[in-house]
Design a protein around this motif. Sequence first.
Motif, PDB file in Angstrom:
ATOM      1  N   ILE A  45      -5.458  15.897  -7.755  1.00  0.00           N
ATOM      2  CA  ILE A  45      -6.794  15.646  -8.274  1.00  0.00           C
ATOM      3  C   ILE A  45      -6.678  14.580  -9.346  1.00  0.00           C
ATOM      4  O   ILE A  45      -6.002  14.755 -10.345  1.00  0.00           O
ATOM      5  N   GLY A  46      -7.301  13.444  -9.099  1.00  0.00           N
ATOM      6  CA  GLY A  46      -7.243  12.333 -10.037  1.00  0.00           C
ATOM      7  C   GLY A  46      -5.911  11.612 -10.069  1.00  0.00           C
ATOM      8  O   GLY A  46      -5.666  10.809 -10.959  1.00  0.00           O
ATOM      9  N   THR A  47      -5.035  11.876  -9.098  1.00  0.00           N
ATOM     10  CA  THR A  47      -3.707  11.264  -9.068  1.00  0.00           C
ATOM     11  C   THR A  47      -3.492  10.569  -7.729  1.00  0.00           C
ATOM     12  O   THR A  47      -3.701  11.161  -6.681  1.00  0.00           O
ATOM     13  N   LYS A  48      -3.066   9.327  -7.767  1.00  0.00           N
ATOM     14  CA  LYS A  48      -2.746   8.599  -6.540  1.00  0.00           C
ATOM     15  C   LYS A  48      -1.415   9.081  -5.986  1.00  0.00           C
ATOM     16  O   LYS A  48      -0.567   9.595  -6.710  1.00  0.00           O
ATOM     17  N   ALA A  49      -1.233   8.835  -4.707  1.00  0.00           N
ATOM     18  CA  ALA A  49       0.053   9.096  -4.070  1.00  0.00           C
ATOM     19  C   ALA A  49       1.113   8.204  -4.722  1.00  0.00           C
ATOM     20  O   ALA A  49       0.795   7.201  -5.367  1.00  0.00           O
ATOM     21  N   PRO A  50       2.389   8.534  -4.550  1.00  0.00           N
ATOM     22  CA  PRO A  50       3.450   7.677  -5.089  1.00  0.00           C
ATOM     23  C   PRO A  50       3.329   6.240  -4.569  1.00  0.00           C
ATOM     24  O   PRO A  50       2.830   5.999  -3.465  1.00  0.00           O
ATOM     25  N   ASP A  51       3.807   5.302  -5.353  1.00  0.00           N
ATOM     26  CA  ASP A  51       3.691   3.884  -5.002  1.00  0.00           C
ATOM     27  C   ASP A  51       4.444   3.502  -3.730  1.00  0.00           C
ATOM     28  O   ASP A  51       4.154   2.465  -3.145  1.00  0.00           O
ATOM     29  N   LEU A  52       5.386   4.301  -3.285  1.00  0.00           N
ATOM     30  CA  LEU A  52       6.066   4.000  -2.028  1.00  0.00           C
ATOM     31  C   LEU A  52       5.169   4.276  -0.830  1.00  0.00           C
ATOM     32  O   LEU A  52       5.418   3.763   0.259  1.00  0.00           O
ATOM     33  N   PHE A  53       4.125   5.074  -1.004  1.00  0.00           N
ATOM     34  CA  PHE A  53       3.237   5.449   0.097  1.00  0.00           C
ATOM     35  C   PHE A  53       2.007   4.552   0.103  1.00  0.00           C
ATOM     36  O   PHE A  53       0.881   5.011  -0.029  1.00  0.00           O
ATOM     37  N   VAL A  54       2.228   3.248   0.278  1.00  0.00           N
ATOM     38  CA  VAL A  54       1.152   2.261   0.286  1.00  0.00           C
ATOM     39  C   VAL A  54       1.324   1.325   1.480  1.00  0.00           C
ATOM     40  O   VAL A  54       2.401   1.242   2.079  1.00  0.00           O
ATOM     41  N   PHE A  55       0.241   0.618   1.800  1.00  0.00           N
ATOM     42  CA  PHE A  55       0.291  -0.448   2.795  1.00  0.00           C
ATOM     43  C   PHE A  55      -0.780  -1.470   2.449  1.00  0.00           C
ATOM     44  O   PHE A  55      -1.742  -1.160   1.741  1.00  0.00           O
ATOM     45  N   PRO A  56      -0.618  -2.715   2.935  1.00  0.00           N
ATOM     46  CA  PRO A  56      -1.513  -3.799   2.535  1.00  0.00           C
ATOM     47  C   PRO A  56      -2.838  -3.801   3.308  1.00  0.00           C
ATOM     48  O   PRO A  56      -2.857  -3.607   4.527  1.00  0.00           O
ATOM     49  N   LEU A  57      -3.927  -4.028   2.570  1.00  0.00           N
ATOM     50  CA  LEU A  57      -5.258  -4.181   3.149  1.00  0.00           C
ATOM     51  C   LEU A  57      -6.007  -5.274   2.410  1.00  0.00           C
ATOM     52  O   LEU A  57      -5.731  -5.530   1.229  1.00  0.00           O
ATOM     53  N   THR A  58      -6.983  -5.891   3.087  1.00  0.00           N
ATOM     54  CA  THR A  58      -7.898  -6.776   2.371  1.00  0.00           C
ATOM     55  C   THR A  58      -8.815  -5.904   1.522  1.00  0.00           C
ATOM     56  O   THR A  58      -8.919  -4.691   1.736  1.00  0.00           O
ATOM     57  N   ARG A  59      -9.480  -6.502   0.578  1.00  0.00           N
ATOM     58  CA  ARG A  59     -10.407  -5.748  -0.277  1.00  0.00           C
ATOM     59  C   ARG A  59     -11.502  -5.074   0.556  1.00  0.00           C
ATOM     60  O   ARG A  59     -11.840  -3.914   0.352  1.00  0.00           O
ATOM     61  N   ASP A  60     -12.050  -5.810   1.548  1.00  0.00           N
ATOM     62  CA  ASP A  60     -13.101  -5.238   2.400  1.00  0.00           C
ATOM     63  C   ASP A  60     -12.582  -4.073   3.231  1.00  0.00           C
ATOM     64  O   ASP A  60     -13.263  -3.056   3.392  1.00  0.00           O
ATOM     65  N   GLU A  61     -11.393  -4.216   3.789  1.00  0.00           N
ATOM     66  CA  GLU A  61     -10.799  -3.129   4.576  1.00  0.00           C
ATOM     67  C   GLU A  61     -10.519  -1.905   3.713  1.00  0.00           C
ATOM     68  O   GLU A  61     -10.719  -0.766   4.145  1.00  0.00           O
ATOM     69  N   HIS A  62     -10.083  -2.157   2.503  1.00  0.00           N
ATOM     70  CA  HIS A  62      -9.798  -1.064   1.573  1.00  0.00           C
ATOM     71  C   HIS A  62     -11.092  -0.311   1.239  1.00  0.00           C
ATOM     72  O   HIS A  62     -11.127   0.923   1.267  1.00  0.00           O
ATOM     73  N   ALA A  63     -12.149  -1.063   0.961  1.00  0.00           N
ATOM     74  CA  ALA A  63     -13.450  -0.439   0.665  1.00  0.00           C
ATOM     75  C   ALA A  63     -13.943   0.344   1.881  1.00  0.00           C
ATOM     76  O   ALA A  63     -14.478   1.457   1.742  1.00  0.00           O
ATOM     77  N   GLU A  64     -13.766  -0.229   3.071  1.00  0.00           N
ATOM     78  CA  GLU A  64     -14.192   0.457   4.295  1.00  0.00           C
ATOM     79  C   GLU A  64     -13.498   1.811   4.430  1.00  0.00           C
ATOM     80  O   GLU A  64     -14.135   2.823   4.753  1.00  0.00           O
ATOM     81  N   LEU A  65     -12.195   1.842   4.189  1.00  0.00           N
ATOM     82  CA  LEU A  65     -11.441   3.088   4.293  1.00  0.00           C
ATOM     83  C   LEU A  65     -12.012   4.140   3.346  1.00  0.00           C
ATOM     84  O   LEU A  65     -12.271   5.279   3.746  1.00  0.00           O
ATOM     85  N   HIS A  66     -12.216   3.766   2.109  1.00  0.00           N
ATOM     86  CA  HIS A  66     -12.720   4.730   1.128  1.00  0.00           C
ATOM     87  C   HIS A  66     -14.164   5.128   1.410  1.00  0.00           C
ATOM     88  O   HIS A  66     -14.537   6.284   1.189  1.00  0.00           O
TER      89      HIS A  66
END
Length: 97
Positions: A45-66
Motif C-alpha cells: 500500500i503506497g509502495t512501488k514494486a522493487p526497481d528491478l521489476f520494471v519495463f519501458p513504456l511511453t508516457r501515453d502507454e504508461h497512463a493507459e495501463l494505469h
Amino acid sequence: MTCHSLKKPYRNAAYLRWVKTLPSAISRRPSDDAHHLIGHNQGGIGTKAPDLFVFPLTRDEHAELHNMGWKEWEELYGSQWMHVAKTLQLAVIEGVL
C-alpha cells in the motif's frame, strides 16, 4: 524481526535511467517511463514494486495501463512479468546487471 514484508523495496536509480533509454516494450517507440509492475503482490500500500521489476513504456502507454487497470492491459499487451523478464534479460546481456 526479519519479515520480508517489512523490508524496504530494492531501489536503483541507475537501472531506472537505463530502462528509460530502451524502446517501449509495446510500441518500440522511445520510452519515457520505467513502469513498475503492479497488481502481482510485489508492491505494498503506497509502495512501488522493487526497481528491478520494471519495463519501458511511453508516457501515453504508461497512463493507459494505469487508467484501464492492469488485468485488462495484460489481456491486450501480455503479462507485465513477461515484459519485466525481457527487460532483465537484456540488462544481463548488456552487462547492466
